[in-house]
Design a protein around this motif. Structure first.
Motif, PDB file in Angstrom:
ATOM      1  N   LEU A   1      56.350  90.034  29.783  1.00 34.07           N
ATOM      2  CA  LEU A   1      56.392  90.564  28.418  1.00 34.07           C
ATOM      3  C   LEU A   1      55.000  91.079  28.071  1.00 34.07           C
ATOM      4  O   LEU A   1      54.014  90.664  28.669  1.00 34.07           O
ATOM      5  N   PHE A   2      54.950  91.982  27.095  1.00 38.81           N
ATOM      6  CA  PHE A   2      53.650  92.505  26.678  1.00 38.81           C
ATOM      7  C   PHE A   2      53.024  91.518  25.693  1.00 38.81           C
ATOM      8  O   PHE A   2      53.522  91.353  24.583  1.00 38.81           O
ATOM      9  N   PRO A   3      51.937  90.864  26.081  1.00 40.48           N
ATOM     10  CA  PRO A   3      51.410  89.769  25.247  1.00 40.48           C
ATOM     11  C   PRO A   3      50.815  90.245  23.926  1.00 40.48           C
ATOM     12  O   PRO A   3      50.672  89.457  23.006  1.00 40.48           O
ATOM     13  N   HIS A   4      50.463  91.540  23.839  1.00 42.99           N
ATOM     14  CA  HIS A   4      49.816  92.024  22.617  1.00 42.99           C
ATOM     15  C   HIS A   4      50.830  92.540  21.605  1.00 42.99           C
ATOM     16  O   HIS A   4      50.448  93.052  20.559  1.00 42.99           O
ATOM     17  N   MET A   5      52.120  92.424  21.933  1.00 37.94           N
ATOM     18  CA  MET A   5      53.140  92.898  21.003  1.00 37.94           C
ATOM     19  C   MET A   5      54.020  91.725  20.574  1.00 37.94           C
ATOM     20  O   MET A   5      54.211  90.781  21.347  1.00 37.94           O
TER      21      MET A   5
ATOM     22  N   LYS B   1      62.673  84.744  15.556  1.00 38.96           N
ATOM     23  CA  LYS B   1      61.370  84.792  16.234  1.00 38.96           C
ATOM     24  C   LYS B   1      60.844  86.222  16.375  1.00 38.96           C
ATOM     25  O   LYS B   1      59.956  86.474  17.167  1.00 38.96           O
TER      26      LYS B   1
ATOM     27  N   TYR C   1      54.740  86.092  18.947  1.00 38.01           N
ATOM     28  CA  TYR C   1      54.176  86.701  20.155  1.00 38.01           C
ATOM     29  C   TYR C   1      54.677  85.916  21.368  1.00 38.01           C
ATOM     30  O   TYR C   1      54.976  84.720  21.262  1.00 38.01           O
TER      31      TYR C   1
ATOM     32  N   SER D   1      53.282  84.494  23.738  1.00 34.22           N
ATOM     33  CA  SER D   1      52.577  83.253  24.052  1.00 34.22           C
ATOM     34  C   SER D   1      53.062  82.074  23.216  1.00 34.22           C
ATOM     35  O   SER D   1      52.774  80.927  23.525  1.00 34.22           O
ATOM     36  N   GLN D   2      53.790  82.377  22.141  1.00 35.41           N
ATOM     37  CA  GLN D   2      54.284  81.292  21.283  1.00 35.41           C
ATOM     38  C   GLN D   2      55.677  80.820  21.683  1.00 35.41           C
ATOM     39  O   GLN D   2      56.252  79.964  21.035  1.00 35.41           O
TER      40      GLN D   2
END
Lengths: 236, 181
Positions: free
Chosen positions: B118-122, B159, B163, B165-166
């Motif tokens: 997944l794109f972590p910054h989105m 959700k 992000y 990471s969460q």
């Protein structure tokens, strides 16, 4: 330290702050943009061409910025065909800008290489164009972790700016020297220069630190998760 | 054993008649000296669900990565919906396809990665709607609407603004499914 001299020198020296900051900003912007150029030359698939650029980069990095400033200001106008005279400020912007762009380029490279291979693959799988891969996926992840490094280079560059006084850019350093030469009081004007550098560098360092945290927060795990599964009912 | 296979085939009779949507013809793949795939022949019919099972290192992922155009076969052909995936026909001969051809054919293929990627910054929602907006040029409102529906379908409707990471591993996997579809 004579305070009357200090007070006399202060307005004179500080009048150069615009030039000093202007040169810092101009050459830093140049370095930020030109840094990408070096990064992309390193990615040219034809190896010999990439090597040539690596060699040029290494050359620029390994020679003193002072020599480069002198070259651009004094020697470049004498180069046949392409040579032309540049004013001191432009010369200094180019000189410091090019020198620091080689460092910045290296920072970008480390940032880009830090992005996982899987991110490239995911963006291929989603059929992004090459340009979209860079702008939507890779660079937004590659740049934020490099902010502190780039910030450090900004502060180092700021402290290299007095070099430009050698080719006649009248910033705070040149004004302090002139004041000293005329009045034979060096202690006070140079102390003012040192103080000015301190009060500008230090807050910048703090600012960069804050920026780094903000950039990280955008997608980092440290952010507390507000889930619906709260543990309010749990045993205290 | 044979009997049970037969019943299975009878139950899915429609697969037998349909043209395969994915065909592998004598596909080989080597990584350097190591030949991982030694002539894969495979036919998958529309709506058919196929499980690839084998020990690690046997090339399961490689087979799928070639379908997603992430790994070029060393030799052989892959045909998706009647079109060659890695080749184009020119003067009656098959020549290796360029990136432009790949962009055309991979539009209909989706993949959930082993590590989800997944794109972590989105945010989760952005992860799902970025490609429809920027690649398929769908308008933003409808892409958003569809992405939300997708995410609700996989049980992540609450959700959307989180992000990656969460999220837990399983939640990430569900986002990856929503994104790939």
């Amino acid at each position: 330290m004579k305070w009357d001299v200090f007070l006399d020198a202060f307005p004179i020296v500080i009048s150069g702050i615009g030039i000093t900051l202007g040169l810092t900003i101009a050459s830093f912007l140049f370095a930020l943009i030109f840094g990408f150029f070096w990064t992309f030359t390193q990615r040219i698939p034809i190896k010999p061409i990439a090597w040539i650029f690596t060699w040029i980069m290494e050359f620029i990095r390994s020679t003193p910025p002072l020599v480069q400033l002198f070259f651009i200001y004094y020697a470049y106008p004498m180069v046949p065909h392409i040579g032309m005279t540049l004013d001191p400020f432009t010369s200094a912007t180019l000189g410091l800008g090019i020198h620091f762009s080689t460092y910045i380029g290296e920072v970008y490279r480390s940032g880009i290489e830090g992005v996982e291979k899987g991110q490239w693959e995911a963006s291929t799988a989603l059929n992004f164009s090459t340009r979209q891969k860079w702008t939507k996926v890779i660079l937004p992840q590659a740049i934020p972790p490099t902010i502190p490094m780039i910030g450090n280079y900004l502060i180092i560059l700021f402290k290299e700016v007095p070099l430009a006084s050698t080719i006649g850019v009248i910033g705070i350093m040149q004004l302090a020297q002139d004041y000293g030469a005329k009045s034979w009081n060096y202690l006070e004007p140079l102390t003012i220069v040192a103080i000015l550098f301190l009060i500008l560098s230090y807050p910048s360092a703090i600012l960069i630190n804050k920026l780094e945290k903000k950039m990280n927060r955008r997608f980092d795990k440290k952010e507390a998760i507000k889930t619906t599964h709260s543990r309010e009912g749990a045993v205290m | 054993m044979i009997e049970s296979t037969k019943t299975h085939k009878d139950a899915h009779n429609s697969f037998e008649e349909a043209e395969p949507i994915v065909t592998y013809k004598n596909v080989h793949k080597s990584f350097g000296e190591v030949e991982v795939l030694k002539g894969i022949d495979l036919e998958i019919k529309p709506a058919e669900k196929v499980a690839l099972i084998g020990p690690s290192g046997s090339g399961k992922t490689t087979i799928i990565r070639m379908l997603m155009t992430l790994e070029r076969p060393t030799s052989g052909h892959i045909i998706v919906d009647g079109n060659y995936l890695w080749h184009v026909e020119k003067n009656g001969k098959l020549i290796p396809a360029n990136e432009r051809h790949l962009r055309e054919v991979r539009g209909d293929i989706g993949m959930v990665f082993q590590h989800f990627n997944l794109f972590p910054h989105m945010t989760i929602l952005e992860n799902c709607m970025t490609a429809p907006i920027h690649v398929q040029k769908e308008n933003k409102a409808s892409a958003k609407q569809r992405s939300i529906e997708m995410l609700e379908k996989v049980g992540l409707g609450d959700k959307l603004e989180a992000y990656p990471s969460q999220l837990s591993g399983g939640q990430k996997q569900r986002v990856a499914m929503a994104r790939a579809s």
